[in-house]
Design an enzyme around this catalytic site. Structure first.
Site, PDB file in Angstrom:
ATOM      1  N   GLY A  68      19.868  32.584  32.186  1.00 40.00           N
ATOM      2  CA  GLY A  68      20.379  33.901  31.863  1.00 40.00           C
ATOM      3  C   GLY A  68      19.916  34.301  30.479  1.00 40.00           C
ATOM      4  N   GLN A  73      20.237  38.829  22.634  1.00 42.75           N
ATOM      5  CA  GLN A  73      19.481  37.616  22.317  1.00 42.75           C
ATOM      6  C   GLN A  73      18.020  37.900  21.987  1.00 42.75           C
ATOM      7  OE1 GLN A  73      21.168  35.361  25.913  1.00 42.75           O
ATOM      8  NE2 GLN A  73      20.856  33.751  24.397  1.00 42.75           N
ATOM      9  N   CYS A 126      23.059  27.092  25.143  1.00 47.08           N
ATOM     10  CA  CYS A 126      22.684  28.489  24.936  1.00 47.08           C
ATOM     11  C   CYS A 126      21.321  28.548  24.265  1.00 47.08           C
ATOM     12  CB  CYS A 126      23.724  29.178  24.050  1.00 47.08           C
ATOM     13  SG  CYS A 126      23.371  30.918  23.702  1.00 47.08           S
ATOM     14  N   LEU A 127      20.488  29.465  24.720  1.00 45.24           N
ATOM     15  CA  LEU A 127      19.159  29.630  24.132  1.00 45.24           C
ATOM     16  C   LEU A 127      19.228  30.079  22.675  1.00 45.24           C
ATOM     17  CD1 LEU A 127      17.298  31.368  27.108  1.00 45.24           C
ATOM     18  CD2 LEU A 127      17.295  28.937  26.481  1.00 45.24           C
ATOM     19  N   HIS A 168      29.101  33.637  30.682  1.00 46.62           N
ATOM     20  CA  HIS A 168      28.341  33.338  29.458  1.00 46.62           C
ATOM     21  C   HIS A 168      27.528  34.548  29.007  1.00 46.62           C
ATOM     22  CE1 HIS A 168      25.904  30.355  26.965  1.00 46.62           C
ATOM     23  NE2 HIS A 168      25.157  31.447  26.918  1.00 46.62           N
ATOM     24  N   GLU A 169      26.820  35.183  29.961  1.00 45.52           N
ATOM     25  CA  GLU A 169      25.963  36.312  29.587  1.00 45.52           C
ATOM     26  C   GLU A 169      26.781  37.548  29.230  1.00 45.52           C
ATOM     27  OE1 GLU A 169      23.017  35.656  28.875  1.00 45.52           O
ATOM     28  OE2 GLU A 169      23.070  33.684  29.805  1.00 45.52           O
ATOM     29  N   HIS A 172      28.065  37.330  25.736  1.00 41.51           N
ATOM     30  CA  HIS A 172      27.063  37.727  24.737  1.00 41.51           C
ATOM     31  C   HIS A 172      27.154  39.226  24.445  1.00 41.51           C
ATOM     32  CE1 HIS A 172      24.577  34.355  23.598  1.00 41.51           C
ATOM     33  NE2 HIS A 172      24.337  34.004  24.849  1.00 41.51           N
TER      34      HIS A 172
END
Length: 214
Positions: A68, A73, A126-127, A168-169, A172
């Site tokens: 995702g 991000q 997480c990225l 999670h997304e 963000h």
């Protein structure tokens, strides 16, 4: 290339981001864009630019790789995220985590609410927080509403690992990182998590590190 100024009109900033081919730079924790939340998408990019931006998110997510990616991000404070999970995991992991393949999807203006009182806790990464993982307890099932990239209404219940991905997304887009919801005693470097806590569930980590599970 220098990051576009936040004072530049949004469409111009996205055009600047897309001027270079290939994956977009992923913003790391500590950048305010990950904490200030997003504005509702209401045609700010126009159909053609939106399509290009979505494709750039897809390319960036796959290259990372991740399951995702949210617009903040890559430095864009719009309420847009993409998800995709081929779920290449062993059967034991698939069953324990409810991890089933998810096709590529675009989430526009998403919001979620829990369905029932069940909660599930697993390691999450997480990225934008590279190199680390921690256990996060989340609602096991959620109802996600919003639209897709074509403006079609989305109203769907997600369970298992897909529920974790959409939470999670969407978090963000609200200026939240998974660490805000994590059991910090579980925080582990990726190499430690792979070596010691690769089990399908985090029970062994909870016993060894001294934290509770729902």
């Amino acid at each position: 290339m220098a990051s576009p100024s936040p004072r530049t009109p949004l469409a111009e900033r996205v055009e600047e981001l897309l001027a270079v081919d290939g994956p977009l730079p992923i913003v790391a924790a500590g950048d305010p864009v990950l904490r200030t939340g997003t504005v509702r998408y209401d045609g700010q990019l126009g159909p053609a630019l939106l399509a290009r931006f979505v494709e750039a998110l897809r390319v960036t997510m796959r290259a990372a790789p991740g399951v995702g990616l949210a617009a903040p991000q890559v430095g864009v404070e719009l309420r847009i995220a993409v998800i995709e999970d081929p779920a290449p995991v062993p059967e034991e992991v698939r069953v324990a985590r409810g991890r089933v393949p998810q096709p590529f999807r675009v989430l526009v203006n998403p919001a979620y609410e829990p369905v029932g009182s069940g909660r599930a806790a697993f390691f999450e990464g997480c990225l934008s927080v590279p190199g680390w993982q921690a256990v996060v307890a989340r609602p096991a099932e959620v109802r996600l509403t919003g639209e897709d990239e074509g403006g079609r209404a989305l109203d769907e219940v997600f369970g298992g690992w897909p529920a974790r991905i959409v939470q999670h997304e969407t978090d963000h887009l609200d200026g939240l990182l998974y660490l805000d919801r994590a059991e910090l005693r579980s925080l582990s470097a990726n190499e430690t998590a792979a070596r010691r806590w690769a089990q399908p569930t985090p029970e062994e980590a909870a016993r060894a590190l001294g934290f509770g599970l729902p």
